[in-house]
Design a protein around this motif. Structure first.
Motif, PDB file in Angstrom:
ATOM      1  N   GLY A 160      -4.322   9.644   6.405  1.00 40.54           N
ATOM      2  CA  GLY A 160      -5.495   8.838   6.741  1.00 40.54           C
ATOM      3  C   GLY A 160      -5.719   7.724   5.738  1.00 40.54           C
ATOM      4  O   GLY A 160      -6.052   6.587   6.107  1.00 40.54           O
ATOM      5  N   HIS A 161      -5.538   8.020   4.448  1.00 35.67           N
ATOM      6  CA  HIS A 161      -5.659   6.984   3.412  1.00 35.67           C
ATOM      7  C   HIS A 161      -4.645   5.863   3.642  1.00 35.67           C
ATOM      8  O   HIS A 161      -4.968   4.668   3.535  1.00 35.67           O
ATOM      9  N   LEU A 162      -3.416   6.249   3.932  1.00 37.52           N
ATOM     10  CA  LEU A 162      -2.359   5.253   4.137  1.00 37.52           C
ATOM     11  C   LEU A 162      -2.643   4.381   5.351  1.00 37.52           C
ATOM     12  O   LEU A 162      -2.420   3.160   5.318  1.00 37.52           O
ATOM     13  N   LEU A 163      -3.162   4.978   6.399  1.00 36.91           N
ATOM     14  CA  LEU A 163      -3.487   4.218   7.600  1.00 36.91           C
ATOM     15  C   LEU A 163      -4.621   3.226   7.327  1.00 36.91           C
ATOM     16  O   LEU A 163      -4.582   2.078   7.774  1.00 36.91           O
ATOM     17  N   ILE A 164      -5.626   3.652   6.572  1.00 37.40           N
ATOM     18  CA  ILE A 164      -6.728   2.759   6.212  1.00 37.40           C
ATOM     19  C   ILE A 164      -6.222   1.585   5.384  1.00 37.40           C
ATOM     20  O   ILE A 164      -6.566   0.419   5.641  1.00 37.40           O
ATOM     21  N   ALA A 165      -5.388   1.870   4.387  1.00 34.38           N
ATOM     22  CA  ALA A 165      -4.881   0.811   3.513  1.00 34.38           C
ATOM     23  C   ALA A 165      -4.031  -0.190   4.273  1.00 34.38           C
ATOM     24  O   ALA A 165      -4.131  -1.408   4.059  1.00 34.38           O
ATOM     25  N   GLU A 166      -3.187   0.296   5.174  1.00 34.46           N
ATOM     26  CA  GLU A 166      -2.325  -0.609   5.943  1.00 34.46           C
ATOM     27  C   GLU A 166      -3.136  -1.429   6.933  1.00 34.46           C
ATOM     28  O   GLU A 166      -2.874  -2.619   7.136  1.00 34.46           O
ATOM     29  N   THR A 167      -4.148  -0.821   7.545  1.00 33.36           N
ATOM     30  CA  THR A 167      -5.030  -1.568   8.444  1.00 33.36           C
ATOM     31  C   THR A 167      -5.746  -2.676   7.691  1.00 33.36           C
ATOM     32  O   THR A 167      -5.845  -3.818   8.158  1.00 33.36           O
ATOM     33  N   ALA A 168      -6.256  -2.359   6.503  1.00 33.96           N
ATOM     34  CA  ALA A 168      -6.951  -3.353   5.679  1.00 33.96           C
ATOM     35  C   ALA A 168      -6.005  -4.480   5.273  1.00 33.96           C
ATOM     36  O   ALA A 168      -6.366  -5.665   5.329  1.00 33.96           O
ATOM     37  N   ARG A 169      -4.806  -4.125   4.854  1.00 36.70           N
ATOM     38  CA  ARG A 169      -3.827  -5.141   4.438  1.00 36.70           C
ATOM     39  C   ARG A 169      -3.551  -6.113   5.567  1.00 36.70           C
ATOM     40  O   ARG A 169      -3.535  -7.335   5.364  1.00 36.70           O
ATOM     41  N   GLU A 170      -3.378  -5.582   6.762  1.00 39.74           N
ATOM     42  CA  GLU A 170      -3.039  -6.420   7.903  1.00 39.74           C
ATOM     43  C   GLU A 170      -4.248  -7.194   8.405  1.00 39.74           C
ATOM     44  O   GLU A 170      -4.174  -8.402   8.660  1.00 39.74           O
ATOM     45  N   GLN A 171      -5.384  -6.545   8.542  1.00 40.53           N
ATOM     46  CA  GLN A 171      -6.575  -7.175   9.114  1.00 40.53           C
ATOM     47  C   GLN A 171      -7.115  -8.287   8.219  1.00 40.53           C
ATOM     48  O   GLN A 171      -7.574  -9.328   8.706  1.00 40.53           O
ATOM     49  N   ALA A 172      -7.077  -8.082   6.905  1.00 36.37           N
ATOM     50  CA  ALA A 172      -7.611  -9.077   5.959  1.00 36.37           C
ATOM     51  C   ALA A 172      -6.525  -9.955   5.362  1.00 36.37           C
ATOM     52  O   ALA A 172      -6.808 -10.767   4.485  1.00 36.37           O
ATOM     53  N   ASP A 173      -5.285  -9.804   5.825  1.00 38.33           N
ATOM     54  CA  ASP A 173      -4.156 -10.601   5.334  1.00 38.33           C
ATOM     55  C   ASP A 173      -4.060 -10.529   3.812  1.00 38.33           C
ATOM     56  O   ASP A 173      -4.034 -11.543   3.121  1.00 38.33           O
ATOM     57  N   LEU A 174      -4.008  -9.302   3.291  1.00 39.49           N
ATOM     58  CA  LEU A 174      -3.975  -9.093   1.851  1.00 39.49           C
ATOM     59  C   LEU A 174      -2.557  -9.243   1.310  1.00 39.49           C
ATOM     60  O   LEU A 174      -1.601  -8.750   1.918  1.00 39.49           O
ATOM     61  N   ALA A 175      -2.430  -9.884   0.181  1.00 43.63           N
ATOM     62  CA  ALA A 175      -1.123 -10.000  -0.480  1.00 43.63           C
ATOM     63  C   ALA A 175      -0.724  -8.688  -1.130  1.00 43.63           C
ATOM     64  O   ALA A 175       0.471  -8.388  -1.271  1.00 43.63           O
ATOM     65  N   GLN A 176      -1.729  -7.884  -1.518  1.00 42.45           N
ATOM     66  CA  GLN A 176      -1.447  -6.623  -2.202  1.00 42.45           C
ATOM     67  C   GLN A 176      -2.656  -5.702  -2.071  1.00 42.45           C
ATOM     68  O   GLN A 176      -3.797  -6.153  -2.010  1.00 42.45           O
ATOM     69  N   VAL A 177      -2.373  -4.405  -2.013  1.00 44.67           N
ATOM     70  CA  VAL A 177      -3.424  -3.385  -2.090  1.00 44.67           C
ATOM     71  C   VAL A 177      -3.192  -2.581  -3.370  1.00 44.67           C
ATOM     72  O   VAL A 177      -2.127  -1.995  -3.563  1.00 44.67           O
ATOM     73  N   LEU A 178      -4.188  -2.594  -4.250  1.00 42.01           N
ATOM     74  CA  LEU A 178      -4.140  -1.807  -5.482  1.00 42.01           C
ATOM     75  C   LEU A 178      -4.803  -0.460  -5.231  1.00 42.01           C
ATOM     76  O   LEU A 178      -5.989  -0.392  -4.899  1.00 42.01           O
ATOM     77  N   TRP A 179      -4.030   0.607  -5.390  1.00 45.86           N
ATOM     78  CA  TRP A 179      -4.558   1.965  -5.249  1.00 45.86           C
ATOM     79  C   TRP A 179      -5.026   2.432  -6.625  1.00 45.86           C
ATOM     80  O   TRP A 179      -4.247   2.484  -7.569  1.00 45.86           O
ATOM     81  N   LEU A 180      -6.299   2.815  -6.730  1.00 50.99           N
ATOM     82  CA  LEU A 180      -6.882   3.207  -8.006  1.00 50.99           C
ATOM     83  C   LEU A 180      -7.435   4.631  -7.926  1.00 50.99           C
ATOM     84  O   LEU A 180      -8.595   4.829  -7.544  1.00 50.99           O
ATOM     85  N   PRO A 181      -6.624   5.629  -8.253  1.00 49.53           N
ATOM     86  CA  PRO A 181      -7.185   6.983  -8.353  1.00 49.53           C
ATOM     87  C   PRO A 181      -8.296   7.005  -9.402  1.00 49.53           C
ATOM     88  O   PRO A 181      -8.143   6.457 -10.489  1.00 49.53           O
ATOM     89  N   THR A 182      -9.408   7.615  -9.051  1.00 46.43           N
ATOM     90  CA  THR A 182     -10.543   7.684  -9.966  1.00 46.43           C
ATOM     91  C   THR A 182     -10.247   8.649 -11.104  1.00 46.43           C
ATOM     92  O   THR A 182      -9.755   9.755 -10.878  1.00 46.43           O
ATOM     93  N   TYR A 183     -10.579   8.232 -12.314  1.00 39.70           N
ATOM     94  CA  TYR A 183     -10.326   9.077 -13.476  1.00 39.70           C
ATOM     95  C   TYR A 183     -11.436  10.113 -13.658  1.00 39.70           C
ATOM     96  O   TYR A 183     -11.184  11.314 -13.735  1.00 39.70           O
ATOM     97  N   ASN A 184     -12.661   9.658 -13.703  1.00 41.59           N
ATOM     98  CA  ASN A 184     -13.805  10.559 -13.936  1.00 41.59           C
ATOM     99  C   ASN A 184     -14.981  10.075 -13.104  1.00 41.59           C
ATOM    100  O   ASN A 184     -15.887   9.434 -13.618  1.00 41.59           O
ATOM    101  N   PRO A 185     -14.982  10.390 -11.792  1.00 42.50           N
ATOM    102  CA  PRO A 185     -16.014   9.849 -10.911  1.00 42.50           C
ATOM    103  C   PRO A 185     -17.403  10.367 -11.272  1.00 42.50           C
ATOM    104  O   PRO A 185     -17.592  11.573 -11.466  1.00 42.50           O
ATOM    105  N   PRO A 186     -18.393   9.469 -11.400  1.00 41.58           N
ATOM    106  CA  PRO A 186     -19.722   9.893 -11.845  1.00 41.58           C
ATOM    107  C   PRO A 186     -20.502  10.671 -10.804  1.00 41.58           C
ATOM    108  O   PRO A 186     -21.468  11.353 -11.146  1.00 41.58           O
ATOM    109  N   TYR A 187     -20.111  10.568  -9.523  1.00 36.68           N
ATOM    110  CA  TYR A 187     -20.918  11.177  -8.472  1.00 36.68           C
ATOM    111  C   TYR A 187     -20.202  12.300  -7.731  1.00 36.68           C
ATOM    112  O   TYR A 187     -20.690  12.781  -6.722  1.00 36.68           O
ATOM    113  N   LYS A 188     -19.032  12.721  -8.198  1.00 34.36           N
ATOM    114  CA  LYS A 188     -18.262  13.759  -7.521  1.00 34.36           C
ATOM    115  C   LYS A 188     -18.535  15.104  -8.169  1.00 34.36           C
ATOM    116  O   LYS A 188     -18.420  15.251  -9.376  1.00 34.36           O
TER     117      LYS A 188
END
Length: 203
Positions: A17-45
């Protein structure tokens, strides 16, 4: 200016699901790159996360064959709580001539009015919002935009036209704990890694 999408999240674990969202965003917004940022220490999780190294490694494996996807460990390098504003300011320094887009799910978008530095983020970002199957997406998004507008914050946002795929990391973790198959829910390298590292199992 190059157009870059930021895709942050716990990715605990990353799934199709994450991969599908990222690829849809890349294509729909014509992105040159998608940076994937795993959260290190999320304040609200509240839930227990697999270590950053495990989650970062799984993201790297999941996106290895995509030339426009790149994993970043910027939040681990900085340490401390992973506030979106601090991450964004660092990315602005690293990529100075960039038009920024932030990819997130509707549940996270609904929390935007409560984010630290929401006003400063909104001034520089277009939000790409992935719908949730159980929500009336466009109405929910418009409600958030109106809430922010009442505070004098104008949002640039658009809904992603993603197919309805009801996958969640929590459901995958639950299947792992029960010893059930996660095949076809995560990329094969990720499935093998979870098995080899014995992640998400109750000892």
């Amino acid at each position: 200016m190059q157009r870059i999408g930021i895709f942050g999240g716990s990715f605990n674990p990353v799934h199709w699901g994450h991969l599908l969202i990222a690829e849809t965003a890349r294509e729909q917004a014509d992105l040159a790159q998608v940076l994937w940022l795993p959260t290190y220490n999320p304040p609200y999780k509240a839930q227990i996360l697999a270590s950053f190294d495990h989650r970062y490694h799984m993201v790297c494996q999941a996106i290895a064959d995509h030339p426009k996807f790149k994993a970043s460990n910027i939040e681990a390098q900085r340490g401390g709580k992973s506030y979106a504003l601090m991450t964004f300011l660092e990315l602005q320094r690293l990529y100075p001539t960039t038009e920024w887009f932030w990819i997130l799910g509707m549940d996270a978008f609904q929390q935007l009015p409560y984010w630290h530095g929401d006003r400063q983020l909104a001034a520089h970002i277009t939000w790409l919002v992935a719908p949730r199957p159980q929500l009336v997406a466009s109405a929910s998004g418009q409600q958030i935009a109106l809430q922010m507008a009442s505070q004098g914050i104008v949002l640039q946002w658009q809904m992603l036209m993603t197919p309805a795929v009801d996958l969640s990391s929590s459901a995958i973790r639950d299947r792992c704990q029960k010893g059930q198959s996660i095949r076809y829910r995560v990329p094969e390298p990720v499935r093998h890694y979870i098995s080899q590292q014995n992640l998400y199992r109750i000892n």
